[in-house]
Design a protein around this motif. Sequence first.
Motif, PDB file in Angstrom:
ATOM      1  N   GLU A 114      -0.289 -10.895  -7.397  1.00 53.64           N
ATOM      2  CA  GLU A 114       0.604 -12.048  -7.533  1.00 53.64           C
ATOM      3  C   GLU A 114       1.158 -12.467  -6.174  1.00 53.64           C
ATOM      4  O   GLU A 114       1.303 -13.664  -5.898  1.00 53.64           O
ATOM      5  N   PHE A 115       1.444 -11.505  -5.309  1.00 55.31           N
ATOM      6  CA  PHE A 115       1.932 -11.809  -3.969  1.00 55.31           C
ATOM      7  C   PHE A 115       0.894 -12.586  -3.168  1.00 55.31           C
ATOM      8  O   PHE A 115       1.203 -13.601  -2.534  1.00 55.31           O
ATOM      9  N   CYS A 116      -0.351 -12.143  -3.241  1.00 56.09           N
ATOM     10  CA  CYS A 116      -1.423 -12.788  -2.480  1.00 56.09           C
ATOM     11  C   CYS A 116      -1.692 -14.208  -2.970  1.00 56.09           C
ATOM     12  O   CYS A 116      -2.086 -15.089  -2.192  1.00 56.09           O
ATOM     13  N   GLU A 117      -1.481 -14.443  -4.261  1.00 58.49           N
ATOM     14  CA  GLU A 117      -1.681 -15.790  -4.813  1.00 58.49           C
ATOM     15  C   GLU A 117      -0.694 -16.797  -4.234  1.00 58.49           C
ATOM     16  O   GLU A 117      -0.970 -17.999  -4.194  1.00 58.49           O
ATOM     17  N   GLU A 118       0.444 -16.302  -3.772  1.00 59.49           N
ATOM     18  CA  GLU A 118       1.488 -17.172  -3.224  1.00 59.49           C
ATOM     19  C   GLU A 118       1.326 -17.409  -1.724  1.00 59.49           C
ATOM     20  O   GLU A 118       1.936 -18.336  -1.173  1.00 59.49           O
ATOM     21  N   LEU A 119       0.520 -16.585  -1.059  1.00 59.74           N
ATOM     22  CA  LEU A 119       0.395 -16.688   0.397  1.00 59.74           C
ATOM     23  C   LEU A 119      -0.515 -17.844   0.804  1.00 59.74           C
ATOM     24  O   LEU A 119      -1.486 -18.181   0.108  1.00 59.74           O
ATOM     25  N   ASN A 120      -0.221 -18.421   1.949  1.00 58.09           N
ATOM     26  CA  ASN A 120      -1.074 -19.498   2.471  1.00 58.09           C
ATOM     27  C   ASN A 120      -1.898 -19.022   3.662  1.00 58.09           C
ATOM     28  O   ASN A 120      -2.295 -19.806   4.525  1.00 58.09           O
ATOM     29  N   ILE A 121      -2.112 -17.692   3.720  1.00 58.45           N
ATOM     30  CA  ILE A 121      -2.993 -17.109   4.734  1.00 58.45           C
ATOM     31  C   ILE A 121      -4.122 -16.360   4.022  1.00 58.45           C
ATOM     32  O   ILE A 121      -4.064 -16.136   2.810  1.00 58.45           O
ATOM     33  N   ASN A 122      -5.155 -15.999   4.783  1.00 60.80           N
ATOM     34  CA  ASN A 122      -6.275 -15.262   4.193  1.00 60.80           C
ATOM     35  C   ASN A 122      -5.819 -13.890   3.692  1.00 60.80           C
ATOM     36  O   ASN A 122      -5.031 -13.212   4.360  1.00 60.80           O
ATOM     37  N   THR A 123      -6.317 -13.496   2.535  1.00 62.40           N
ATOM     38  CA  THR A 123      -6.001 -12.176   1.983  1.00 62.40           C
ATOM     39  C   THR A 123      -7.286 -11.481   1.550  1.00 62.40           C
ATOM     40  O   THR A 123      -8.273 -12.134   1.223  1.00 62.40           O
ATOM     41  N   LYS A 124      -7.235 -10.172   1.534  1.00 61.38           N
ATOM     42  CA  LYS A 124      -8.424  -9.399   1.161  1.00 61.38           C
ATOM     43  C   LYS A 124      -8.003  -8.039   0.624  1.00 61.38           C
ATOM     44  O   LYS A 124      -7.155  -7.371   1.206  1.00 61.38           O
ATOM     45  N   ALA A 125      -8.593  -7.633  -0.498  1.00 60.90           N
ATOM     46  CA  ALA A 125      -8.385  -6.299  -1.062  1.00 60.90           C
ATOM     47  C   ALA A 125      -9.675  -5.504  -0.896  1.00 60.90           C
ATOM     48  O   ALA A 125     -10.766  -6.011  -1.194  1.00 60.90           O
ATOM     49  N   VAL A 126      -9.568  -4.279  -0.431  1.00 57.61           N
ATOM     50  CA  VAL A 126     -10.746  -3.440  -0.213  1.00 57.61           C
ATOM     51  C   VAL A 126     -10.592  -2.124  -0.974  1.00 57.61           C
ATOM     52  O   VAL A 126      -9.506  -1.753  -1.404  1.00 57.61           O
ATOM     53  N   SER A 127     -11.688  -1.415  -1.115  1.00 59.75           N
ATOM     54  CA  SER A 127     -11.673  -0.115  -1.787  1.00 59.75           C
ATOM     55  C   SER A 127     -10.908   0.918  -0.956  1.00 59.75           C
ATOM     56  O   SER A 127     -10.886   0.849   0.277  1.00 59.75           O
ATOM     57  N   THR A 128     -10.341   1.894  -1.632  1.00 58.56           N
ATOM     58  CA  THR A 128      -9.711   3.004  -0.919  1.00 58.56           C
ATOM     59  C   THR A 128     -10.745   3.984  -0.381  1.00 58.56           C
ATOM     60  O   THR A 128     -10.410   4.876   0.402  1.00 58.56           O
ATOM     61  N   GLU A 129     -11.989   3.835  -0.837  1.00 59.73           N
ATOM     62  CA  GLU A 129     -13.103   4.690  -0.394  1.00 59.73           C
ATOM     63  C   GLU A 129     -12.821   6.166  -0.679  1.00 59.73           C
ATOM     64  O   GLU A 129     -13.171   7.044   0.106  1.00 59.73           O
ATOM     65  N   HIS A 130     -12.190   6.418  -1.793  1.00 62.82           N
ATOM     66  CA  HIS A 130     -11.784   7.788  -2.125  1.00 62.82           C
ATOM     67  C   HIS A 130     -12.573   8.360  -3.294  1.00 62.82           C
ATOM     68  O   HIS A 130     -13.107   9.469  -3.196  1.00 62.82           O
ATOM     69  N   PHE A 131     -12.639   7.633  -4.391  1.00 59.76           N
ATOM     70  CA  PHE A 131     -13.235   8.153  -5.617  1.00 59.76           C
ATOM     71  C   PHE A 131     -14.760   8.062  -5.599  1.00 59.76           C
ATOM     72  O   PHE A 131     -15.350   7.300  -4.840  1.00 59.76           O
TER      73      PHE A 131
END
Length: 510
Positions: A114-131
């Motif tokens: 929800e926070f990223c939907e409000e931002l007017n800059i580029n956003t990206k979610a990545v894997s934690t590379e753990h599991f």
Amino acid sequence: MKTLRLILGDQLNSKHSWYKEDQSNYIYCLFEMRQETNYVKHHIQKIIGFFAAMRDFKTVLEQNNCKVIYYTLDHKNNTQNLVENLKYLIKKHNIEAFEYQEPDEYRLDKQLVEFCEELNINTKAVSTEHFYTNRKDLALFFKGKKQWLMESFYRDMRKKHNILLVANQPEGGKWNYDKSNRNKWNENTSIPKYKSYKNNVVDIVNLIESQNIETIGKFNTEYFEYPINRSQALNQLKYFCEHLLKHFGDYQDAMHTNQAYLYHSRLSIALNSKIISPNAVITTVLNYWRTHGKHISISQVEGFIRQIIGWREYMRGMYWALMPDYKLLNTLENHNKLPEFYWTGKTKMNCLKTSIENTLNNGYAHHIQRLMITGNFALLTQINPDEVDAWYLGIYVDAIEWVQLPNTRGMSQFADGGKIATKPYVSSGSYINKMSNYCKNCTYNNREKTSDNACPFNSLYWNFLDDKREMLSANFRMKMMYSLLDKMKPEDLNKIKKRASKIISNPDNF
């Protein structure tokens, strides 16, 4: 592009690909926040452990030439809210992009999406590379199948990752050695002194006290003894392989008044904070066994691996497949209050007293203490699963919702009606006596059902079956017990129910 990268307190993976890149355009941020200390009442050692590990991780990043902004709990710019802290940093540092690793808790994932939907800059979610698995892998694996079983998922994981396999068949001839993992420990094998670390956390303890953070449990030393960084976790793993693995499987379900840990690894907090990966743990255990394990049976190794590549990955997959509705399930319609002794350990029932005091002292209990002692009693006394969840999420140093919730609401409390467990995990005092020495010096007699000194679990067990007959009697795994219940004389059942009603009405008197 100037990029802000968020690291949550359970994302302390120093081997993540983020840290292999040129760091000149990145700023990393970590926050100690009341948002996280207060959403449930936590064991003081849980807060200490996560803060200590986060602070250590900050140092590791800085040593690797990363720019880090770290807000302690009392930092002047700390709003105590994740989103507000991020907004402040983005504005102050003229951030042009925001990146984060996927949270493993639904509430944080929702907050960040929800926070990223409000931002007017580029956003990206990545894997934690753990599991080993991705969030959706389990749901895809069972798509179109009538029943979801951990065992079938576990076997597929073994095949997919070539673990304990010979020509695509289970090494040793069996997929599962669970029947060899149910021995009672009668002090017939020696247990080495557990490995501990002298992590000085006086500053953190003083901070928690000065900020009036409400906690549970005890901490009577200046040192936090569980691993807080990768070096300590690897050392703990080495110690487990060399000293504990040889009897882990045999006694992984055992319980004893004089032993808080038995042969368990004490690696769960390091795993759940991602200080060490499940792949590193399993690879190390297998390599040690292949090289040095001629006196270690396969049942010890398989029992340990099953907990990680099977159960741990399965719980996470179920969590993401079933949330958010899963957190509201109460299929058995249990609504009672959690007894006060869960917070104090003050009860005459020796099994509960020992298990809870161990947890209050150490922030720890192994899976059978959680499932068949504290969880069993909560289910038999028909406690509201919301209260059980809150206690389990707060009381253990390793508790994070993705692993706590399906284990508690599903496996322990059967509040999901059988989505995770095929039957309720309830028992009378006979099981507790079989797997522990708890009954030996208890006020109550584990062989009696209705007398004043009868083990409360005995009457509660049969009362539970009778109360929940409409919901459970058709369960094929419960038919034998309902057959025995049906043969019980009405006057005997009445005495049992009267005794159980007295316990349920006043559990803190027992």
